[in-house]
Design a protein around this motif. Structure first.
Motif, PDB file in Angstrom:
ATOM      1  N   GLU A 139       0.910  -1.211   0.108  1.00 22.69           N
ATOM      2  CA  GLU A 139      -0.115  -0.011   0.037  1.00 22.69           C
ATOM      3  C   GLU A 139       0.866   1.139   0.122  1.00 22.69           C
ATOM      4  OE1 GLU A 139      -2.072  -3.521   1.072  1.00 22.69           O
ATOM      5  OE2 GLU A 139      -0.550  -2.550   2.018  1.00 22.69           O
ATOM      6  N   ALA A 143       0.978   3.793  -3.235  1.00 25.04           N
ATOM      7  CA  ALA A 143       0.714   5.180  -3.238  1.00 25.04           C
ATOM      8  C   ALA A 143       1.777   6.156  -3.456  1.00 25.04           C
ATOM      9  CB  ALA A 143       0.182   5.321  -1.636  1.00 25.04           C
ATOM     10  N   THR A 187      -5.517   1.550  -6.968  1.00 25.33           N
ATOM     11  CA  THR A 187      -6.667   1.826  -5.955  1.00 25.33           C
ATOM     12  C   THR A 187      -6.670   3.326  -5.694  1.00 25.33           C
ATOM     13  OG1 THR A 187      -6.918  -0.394  -5.135  1.00 25.33           O
ATOM     14  CG2 THR A 187      -7.702   1.406  -3.963  1.00 25.33           C
ATOM     15  N   VAL A 188      -5.387   3.599  -5.649  1.00 30.93           N
ATOM     16  CA  VAL A 188      -4.938   5.229  -5.224  1.00 30.93           C
ATOM     17  C   VAL A 188      -5.308   6.011  -6.321  1.00 30.93           C
ATOM     18  CG1 VAL A 188      -3.358   6.854  -4.885  1.00 30.93           C
ATOM     19  CG2 VAL A 188      -3.158   4.749  -3.613  1.00 30.93           C
ATOM     20  N   SER A 190      -7.607   5.562  -8.913  1.00 28.64           N
ATOM     21  CA  SER A 190      -8.857   5.504  -8.833  1.00 28.64           C
ATOM     22  C   SER A 190      -9.713   6.461  -7.834  1.00 28.64           C
ATOM     23  CB  SER A 190      -9.689   3.887  -8.690  1.00 28.64           C
ATOM     24  OG  SER A 190      -9.214   3.201  -9.625  1.00 28.64           O
ATOM     25  N   TYR A 191      -9.253   6.461  -6.617  1.00 29.69           N
ATOM     26  CA  TYR A 191      -9.463   7.294  -5.631  1.00 29.69           C
ATOM     27  C   TYR A 191      -9.397   8.683  -5.912  1.00 29.69           C
ATOM     28  CZ  TYR A 191      -9.979   9.482  -1.007  1.00 29.69           C
ATOM     29  OH  TYR A 191     -10.363  10.446  -0.189  1.00 29.69           O
ATOM     30  N   LEU A 192      -8.255   8.964  -6.566  1.00 25.97           N
ATOM     31  CA  LEU A 192      -8.028  10.483  -6.866  1.00 25.97           C
ATOM     32  C   LEU A 192      -8.707  10.914  -8.033  1.00 25.97           C
ATOM     33  CD1 LEU A 192      -3.963  10.225  -6.514  1.00 25.97           C
ATOM     34  CD2 LEU A 192      -5.559  11.227  -5.181  1.00 25.97           C
ATOM     35  N   ALA A 194     -11.966   9.863  -8.604  1.00 20.46           N
ATOM     36  CA  ALA A 194     -13.126  10.038  -8.115  1.00 20.46           C
ATOM     37  C   ALA A 194     -13.162  10.965  -7.335  1.00 20.46           C
ATOM     38  CB  ALA A 194     -13.398   8.815  -7.476  1.00 20.46           C
ATOM     39  N   ALA A 195     -12.129  11.807  -6.703  1.00 20.19           N
ATOM     40  CA  ALA A 195     -12.271  12.896  -5.904  1.00 20.19           C
ATOM     41  C   ALA A 195     -12.107  14.243  -6.600  1.00 20.19           C
ATOM     42  CB  ALA A 195     -11.171  12.837  -4.969  1.00 20.19           C
ATOM     43  N   GLN A 196     -11.912  14.019  -7.889  1.00 19.77           N
ATOM     44  CA  GLN A 196     -11.755  15.283  -8.762  1.00 19.77           C
ATOM     45  C   GLN A 196     -13.179  15.904  -9.072  1.00 19.77           C
ATOM     46  OE1 GLN A 196      -9.438  14.474 -12.184  1.00 19.77           O
ATOM     47  NE2 GLN A 196      -7.493  14.616 -10.981  1.00 19.77           N
TER      48      GLN A 196
END
Length: 196
Positions: A139, A143, A187-188, A190-192, A194-196
């Motif tokens: 992880e 990251a 995963t990181v 995808s998270y970033l 989605a947060a945009q």
């Protein structure tokens, strides 16, 4: 030992790649073979502040760690004639630009049936390099890779291309270290996104 000392007087040489060389050798060669070396495991334990990172955010690239029970899959390239000197000159800049690398001759085992092993040159980043980062969780490494970029491109590209090579060229090999870091990095990302 310097590569030039190892190959002094030789008209041909095999060079083993286990990182970006598997998909981007960038030197002329006679032929290439997929296969493995024994006694080493590939780990994302080396920092990179040039190709895939910066001084502020060093990326992570692979090196080899000695392990009697392990094998590392990659590609060996045979260079001959003037290609020997040209490839070593190029690799000396590409692979040792940050220092802290050693070269060794290892037995390379081609994947083809009944092919004998050949002696191959390999570049290994050592722990005495100031950029050596050492172990971390998938992880943490994922990251870090997701966030870094250098002069050659994004650190994520390096990771994903290496994973693609393993899936396409060595589908019978389960590289847990590589694939767990790839999953963590994606995963990181995808998270970033989605947060945009």
């Amino acid at each position: 030992m310097k590569p030039q000392d190892i190959i002094s007087g030789k008209s041909s040489l095999w060079i083993f790649g286990y990182g970006s060389l598997v998909w981007k050798p960038d030197f002329k060669y006679k032929r290439s073979e997929v296969g493995h070396i024994k006694g080493y495991k590939r780990r994302f334990w080396h920092g990179d502040n040039f190709h895939r990172g910066s001084d502020e955010l060093p990326g992570r690239v692979v090196t080899l760690i000695e392990d009697d029970d392990a094998a590392t899959w990659g590609v060996a390239f045979e260079v001959s004639g003037s290609q020997v000197e040209e490839s070593l000159k190029y690799l000396n800049v590409r692979e040792t630009v940050c220092g802290g690398y050693v070269t060794k001759m290892v037995d390379f085992f081609p994947d083809g049936e009944n092919e004998p092993p050949v002696s191959a040159l390999v570049y290994i980043a050592t722990s005495d390099n100031t950029l050596y980062l050492g172990p971390a969780s998938p992880e943490e490494i994922g990251a870090q890779i997701a966030m870094c970029r250098g002069k050659t491109g994004h650190n994520l590209e390096y990771l994903v291309r290496l994973a693609e090579f393993m899936r396409n060229s060595c589908p019978h090999v389960e590289d847990r270290h590589l694939f767990s870091i790839e999953a963590a990095a994606l995963t990181v990302v995808s998270y970033l996104l989605a947060a945009q």
